[in-house]
Design a protein around this motif. Structure first.
Motif, PDB file in Angstrom:
ATOM      1  N   MET A   1      29.427   9.363 -22.415  1.00  0.00           N
ATOM      2  CA  MET A   1      27.991   9.364 -22.783  1.00  0.00           C
ATOM      3  C   MET A   1      27.638  10.954 -22.887  1.00  0.00           C
ATOM      4  N   LYS A   2      27.205  11.249 -24.140  1.00  0.00           N
ATOM      5  CA  LYS A   2      26.699  12.636 -24.017  1.00  0.00           C
ATOM      6  C   LYS A   2      25.315  12.720 -24.001  1.00  0.00           C
ATOM      7  N   GLY A   3      24.723  13.942 -23.678  1.00  0.00           N
ATOM      8  CA  GLY A   3      23.367  14.173 -23.340  1.00  0.00           C
ATOM      9  C   GLY A   3      22.896  14.462 -21.932  1.00  0.00           C
ATOM     10  N   ASP A   4      21.679  14.592 -21.907  1.00  0.00           N
ATOM     11  CA  ASP A   4      21.074  15.035 -20.519  1.00  0.00           C
ATOM     12  C   ASP A   4      21.345  13.752 -19.356  1.00  0.00           C
ATOM     13  N   ALA A   5      21.426  14.219 -18.302  1.00  0.00           N
ATOM     14  CA  ALA A   5      21.543  13.200 -17.222  1.00  0.00           C
ATOM     15  C   ALA A   5      20.221  13.287 -16.192  1.00  0.00           C
ATOM     16  N   VAL A   6      20.043  12.152 -15.732  1.00  0.00           N
ATOM     17  CA  VAL A   6      19.071  12.210 -14.297  1.00  0.00           C
ATOM     18  C   VAL A   6      19.680  11.619 -13.199  1.00  0.00           C
ATOM     19  N   VAL A   7      19.978  12.445 -12.078  1.00  0.00           N
ATOM     20  CA  VAL A   7      20.752  11.879 -11.006  1.00  0.00           C
ATOM     21  C   VAL A   7      19.582  11.683  -9.800  1.00  0.00           C
ATOM     22  N   LEU A   8      19.682  10.582  -9.167  1.00  0.00           N
ATOM     23  CA  LEU A   8      18.521  10.216  -8.357  1.00  0.00           C
ATOM     24  C   LEU A   8      19.088  10.079  -6.909  1.00  0.00           C
ATOM     25  N   ASP A   9      18.191  10.621  -5.935  1.00  0.00           N
ATOM     26  CA  ASP A   9      18.430  10.314  -4.580  1.00  0.00           C
ATOM     27  C   ASP A   9      18.017   8.890  -4.397  1.00  0.00           C
ATOM     28  N   VAL A  10      18.177   8.220  -3.307  1.00  0.00           N
ATOM     29  CA  VAL A  10      17.545   6.891  -2.821  1.00  0.00           C
ATOM     30  C   VAL A  10      16.322   7.060  -1.873  1.00  0.00           C
ATOM     31  N   ASP A  11      16.578   7.489  -0.671  1.00  0.00           N
ATOM     32  CA  ASP A  11      15.652   7.727   0.355  1.00  0.00           C
ATOM     33  C   ASP A  11      14.695   8.429   0.100  1.00  0.00           C
ATOM     34  N   GLY A  12      13.479   8.086  -0.059  1.00  0.00           N
ATOM     35  CA  GLY A  12      12.173   8.892  -0.192  1.00  0.00           C
ATOM     36  C   GLY A  12      11.885   8.938  -1.868  1.00  0.00           C
ATOM     37  N   VAL A  13      12.819   8.707  -2.585  1.00  0.00           N
ATOM     38  CA  VAL A  13      12.621   8.611  -3.930  1.00  0.00           C
ATOM     39  C   VAL A  13      12.530   7.256  -4.703  1.00  0.00           C
ATOM     40  N   LEU A  14      13.387   6.513  -4.403  1.00  0.00           N
ATOM     41  CA  LEU A  14      13.240   5.154  -4.904  1.00  0.00           C
ATOM     42  C   LEU A  14      12.712   3.984  -4.001  1.00  0.00           C
ATOM     43  N   VAL A  15      13.085   4.427  -2.812  1.00  0.00           N
ATOM     44  CA  VAL A  15      12.517   3.400  -1.504  1.00  0.00           C
ATOM     45  C   VAL A  15      11.847   4.212  -0.470  1.00  0.00           C
ATOM     46  N   ASP A  16      10.814   3.779   0.214  1.00  0.00           N
ATOM     47  CA  ASP A  16      10.048   4.499   1.257  1.00  0.00           C
ATOM     48  C   ASP A  16      11.067   4.231   2.558  1.00  0.00           C
ATOM     49  N   VAL A  17      11.519   5.237   3.380  1.00  0.00           N
ATOM     50  CA  VAL A  17      12.271   4.891   4.471  1.00  0.00           C
ATOM     51  C   VAL A  17      11.613   5.360   5.698  1.00  0.00           C
ATOM     52  N   ALA A  18      10.224   5.750   5.662  1.00  0.00           N
ATOM     53  CA  ALA A  18       9.382   6.336   6.905  1.00  0.00           C
ATOM     54  C   ALA A  18       9.416   5.143   8.057  1.00  0.00           C
ATOM     55  N   ASP A  19       9.302   3.957   7.791  1.00  0.00           N
ATOM     56  CA  ASP A  19       9.441   2.927   8.564  1.00  0.00           C
ATOM     57  C   ASP A  19      10.870   2.025   8.833  1.00  0.00           C
ATOM     58  N   SER A  20      11.874   2.856   8.128  1.00  0.00           N
ATOM     59  CA  SER A  20      13.178   2.009   8.208  1.00  0.00           C
ATOM     60  C   SER A  20      14.188   3.200   8.740  1.00  0.00           C
ATOM     61  N   TYR A  21      14.660   3.964   8.076  1.00  0.00           N
ATOM     62  CA  TYR A  21      15.697   4.864   8.730  1.00  0.00           C
ATOM     63  C   TYR A  21      15.083   5.981   9.645  1.00  0.00           C
ATOM     64  N   ARG A  22      13.818   6.503   9.397  1.00  0.00           N
ATOM     65  CA  ARG A  22      13.391   7.363  10.309  1.00  0.00           C
ATOM     66  C   ARG A  22      12.782   6.778  11.462  1.00  0.00           C
ATOM     67  N   ARG A  23      12.310   5.490  11.374  1.00  0.00           N
ATOM     68  CA  ARG A  23      11.924   4.822  12.690  1.00  0.00           C
ATOM     69  C   ARG A  23      13.101   4.370  13.391  1.00  0.00           C
ATOM     70  N   THR A  24      14.114   3.978  12.690  1.00  0.00           N
ATOM     71  CA  THR A  24      15.425   3.938  13.373  1.00  0.00           C
ATOM     72  C   THR A  24      16.035   4.756  14.236  1.00  0.00           C
ATOM     73  N   ILE A  25      15.801   6.049  13.640  1.00  0.00           N
ATOM     74  CA  ILE A  25      16.423   7.126  14.513  1.00  0.00           C
ATOM     75  C   ILE A  25      15.775   7.315  15.829  1.00  0.00           C
ATOM     76  N   VAL A  26      14.342   7.326  15.624  1.00  0.00           N
ATOM     77  CA  VAL A  26      13.715   7.594  17.009  1.00  0.00           C
ATOM     78  C   VAL A  26      13.609   6.521  17.959  1.00  0.00           C
ATOM     79  N   GLU A  27      13.880   5.304  17.532  1.00  0.00           N
ATOM     80  CA  GLU A  27      13.790   4.137  18.440  1.00  0.00           C
ATOM     81  C   GLU A  27      15.376   3.937  19.047  1.00  0.00           C
ATOM     82  N   SER A  28      16.279   4.413  18.225  1.00  0.00           N
ATOM     83  CA  SER A  28      17.775   4.418  18.580  1.00  0.00           C
ATOM     84  C   SER A  28      18.038   5.357  19.968  1.00  0.00           C
TER      85      SER A  28
END
Length: 300
Positions: A1-28
């Protein structure tokens, strides 16, 4: 597949992780040590660099809590400034503690620092009962594993944005999530990415900001110009490092303000890290992608 590519991060870009991953860190950390930091203080660790792996970030927060009990006299901002100055990441956090505390204090911190227990508590809180059984293969502790904070991840990307990206560009994913957890997030937003068009924690490439995975995706797509969209300074640094590692192609780092970096200060930090552009959300990529597109007919 020739042409420009777009590469995406997931956390904070596609899904909001403020109340999942980040909350899990402090609660753990609170679960294991009866003390923790505020969720808002996690951004300083992210800005210090080297914390693409949230299990390692959890370990660093625990180190800070334990070291503070032994006399470490630093705010989280001062602690993370020292981490940044020592190279970033968990190894740097250990070095800061080792350089700051007396030998007997350091030994007590390391004796109490249980990374395996922290990871297990993290997974129980984040995944919840059923997913923990399925993905971790163990029996969850009733007082820890509820429904799972993974279910508290609002989507940040609109279906129209997914449709445009996948119809006009080669799309890849570069995330610090384990593969199974990446699958869950990608399914939630409706983005179907082939296994050879993504890198997760389970792949052998080093984590961000090392450019190895991003360069590999650009090579897979045979892309002249690759846009990498992320919510942390390490995401932007990954694109900058890729330009140095692979000068025959162009890599453009784009920061989004839907993670921990927000407002004018977030824009300034992204720009200092080398961002080509900063957008409010991934849904505002249109103008950036138009400016990055090759001449008509150049991409297939």
């Amino acid at each position: 597949m020739k042409g420009d590519a777009v590469v995406l991060d997931v956390d904070g870009v596609l899904v909001d992780v403020a109340d999942s991953y980040r909350r899990t860190i402090v609660e753990s950390v609170a679960t294991v040590y009866d003390e923790t930091i505020a969720k808002s203080e996690l951004q300083a660790f992210k800005d210090a660099g080297g914390f693409n792996d949230d299990w390692e970030l959890t370990g660093a927060v625990a180190l800070y809590v334990l070291a503070s009990r032994e006399g470490l006299d630093m705010t989280t901002e001062e602690f993370t400034d020292h981490i940044a100055g020592t190279g970033g990441g968990l190894d740097a956090a250990e070095t800061v503690v080792a350089d700051t505390l007396a030998p007997d204090e350091r030994e007590r911190v390391l004796a109490a620092w249980d990374r395996d227990r922290l990871r297990d508590v993290f997974q129980q809180r984040y995944l919840g009962r059923e997913l923990y059984r399925e993905l971790e293969g163990g029996e969850p502790e009733p007082e820890l594993a509820g429904e799972g904070l993974i279910n508290d991840e609002p989507t940040l990307v609109d279906p129209a944005t997914i449709d445009r990206l996948t119809s006009e560009f080669s799309v890849g994913v570069l995330t610090g999530r384990p593969a199974a957890e990446a699958d869950i997030a990608l399914d939630r937003v409706g983005l179907d990415v082939a296994d050879d068009h993504r890198f997760t924690m389970d792949d052998p490439a080093p984590g961000k900001p090392d450019p190895t995975a991003l360069v590999a995706l650009a090579e897979e797509f045979d892309a002249r110009q690759t846009v990498f969209v992320g919510d942390t300074l390490d995401d932007v640094r990954t694109a900058t490092n890729a330009n140095e590692a692979d000068p025959d192609r162009e890599y453009l780092g784009v920061g989004v303000l839907t993670g921990g970096l927000t407002g004018e200060r977030g824009c300034e930090k992204f720009e200092r890290a080398g961002a080509e552009a900063v957008v409010e959300t991934v849904n505002d990529l249109g103008a950036v992608l138009e400016s990055a597109e090759p001449e008509p007919g150049d991409h297939g």
